[in-house]
Design an enzyme around this catalytic site. Structure first.
Site, PDB file in Angstrom:
ATOM      1  N   LEU A 106       0.868  -1.171   0.000  1.00  0.00           N
ATOM      2  CA  LEU A 106       0.000   0.000   0.000  1.00  0.00           C
ATOM      3  C   LEU A 106       0.903   1.218   0.000  1.00  0.00           C
ATOM      4  O   LEU A 106       1.894   1.256   0.741  1.00  0.00           O
ATOM      5  CB  LEU A 106      -0.899   0.016   1.242  1.00  0.00           C
ATOM      6  CG  LEU A 106      -1.942  -1.098   1.358  1.00  0.00           C
ATOM      7  CD1 LEU A 106      -2.679  -0.987   2.683  1.00  0.00           C
ATOM      8  CD2 LEU A 106      -2.927  -1.051   0.195  1.00  0.00           C
ATOM      9  N   ASP A 107       0.571   2.215  -0.808  1.00  0.00           N
ATOM     10  CA  ASP A 107       1.448   3.374  -0.878  1.00  0.00           C
ATOM     11  C   ASP A 107       1.340   4.229   0.384  1.00  0.00           C
ATOM     12  O   ASP A 107       0.510   3.994   1.259  1.00  0.00           O
ATOM     13  CB  ASP A 107       1.183   4.201  -2.149  1.00  0.00           C
ATOM     14  CG  ASP A 107      -0.190   4.865  -2.165  1.00  0.00           C
ATOM     15  OD1 ASP A 107      -0.523   5.551  -1.179  1.00  0.00           O
ATOM     16  OD2 ASP A 107      -0.924   4.716  -3.164  1.00  0.00           O
ATOM     17  N   TYR A 108       2.197   5.208   0.475  1.00  0.00           N
ATOM     18  CA  TYR A 108       2.352   6.057   1.662  1.00  0.00           C
ATOM     19  C   TYR A 108       1.034   6.674   2.105  1.00  0.00           C
ATOM     20  O   TYR A 108       0.759   6.786   3.294  1.00  0.00           O
ATOM     21  CB  TYR A 108       3.371   7.155   1.323  1.00  0.00           C
ATOM     22  CG  TYR A 108       3.761   8.053   2.461  1.00  0.00           C
ATOM     23  CD1 TYR A 108       4.690   7.638   3.404  1.00  0.00           C
ATOM     24  CD2 TYR A 108       3.234   9.336   2.583  1.00  0.00           C
ATOM     25  CE1 TYR A 108       5.079   8.466   4.447  1.00  0.00           C
ATOM     26  CE2 TYR A 108       3.609  10.173   3.620  1.00  0.00           C
ATOM     27  CZ  TYR A 108       4.537   9.728   4.552  1.00  0.00           C
ATOM     28  OH  TYR A 108       4.912  10.557   5.580  1.00  0.00           O
TER      29      TYR A 108
END
Length: 245
Positions: A106-108
């Site tokens: 999952l991205d930031y």
């Protein structure tokens, strides 16, 4: 049953298959004090020692485990970060003889369900598009909507050398230009959900993953907390990718 050594070492948590293959190519991987080559096959029971980069490991096994983690916005899915940002590995329980592997990323800016396992083959299959593992997200979006734009999302667009599309798009709430949707898809391309909405000129304000295959994010699981998957569910997860537990 024998398996290729790069697959065995990946399953035991010593790195990705690509990383292990690179180390074997460099000639720094030894099994039972003998240098191995890519494609050499072993049985788990016959491996007594492992040496990688001149570091010796006594072969022992942790039980196969799966964790559910409720990722907050602001954590990154790497073990170490040059900018010293918080990583998703920081709050996980310690393993004795293996290491945690993220099932996808999952991205930031994305929060919600993140799976971890210490069994490399399970992680590999859960991420592989051939197994058609569904991912579901809650997404808050802002922009001007039209039937034409929704049709584009249903039809799909060309991303990273293949067609990307939502398996389902369900309106949940909101009005005018600010709405909540539930969306699902079967692939895990980098920032795929955000890129699909961006293509039609819609901005993603908030993105929360709530499902990965047979695993649904428990409503009672607080942000930054993890939960061990129980025996019945872990068996179901293994079966979904044609593995025995």
């Amino acid at each position: 049953m024998s398996e290729k050594i790069q697959k065995i070492l990946s399953n035991l948590g010593y790195g990705s298959r690509r990383y292990i293959e690179k180390k074997i190519f460099l000639g720094v991987v030894y099994i039972n004090a003998v240098k191995v080559s890519i494609g050499d096959r072993f049985e788990y029971d016959n491996i007594k020692s492992i040496t990688i980069n001149q570091k010796n490991y006594c072969i022992k096994f942790d039980p196969k485990r799966v964790l559910i983690y409720n990722k907050p916005i602001g954590e990154i899915c790497t073990r170490k970060d040059e900018k010293n940002r918080n990583t998703v590995f920081k709050n996980l329980p310690k393993l004795l003889f293996s290491r945690w592997i993220t099932v996808g990323r999952l991205d930031y800016r994305t929060s919600g369900l993140l799976l971890f396992t210490n069994y490399g083959e399970l992680a590999y299959r859960l991420m592989h598009p051939n197994y058609m593992i569904i991912r579901e997200y809650l997404v808050n979006v802002f922009g001007i909507f039209s039937k034409k734009k929704m049709n584009i999302l249903n039809k799909g667009i060309f991303l990273d050398n293949s067609i990307s599309r939502f398996h389902s798009i369900k309106y949940l709430s909101g009005s005018k230009n600010n709405k909540w949707f539930s969306v699902s898809l079967f692939q895990g391309k980098n920032k795929e959900v955000r890129r699909l909405w961006k293509y039609i000129g819609i901005e993603v304000n908030q993105l929360i993953r709530i499902r990965y295959g047979d695993v649904i994010l428990p409503k009672s699981l607080r942000v930054k907390d993890f939960l061990e998957v129980n025996f019945s569910l872990i068996k179901k997860i293994f079966r979904s990718v044609s593995l025995k537990y």
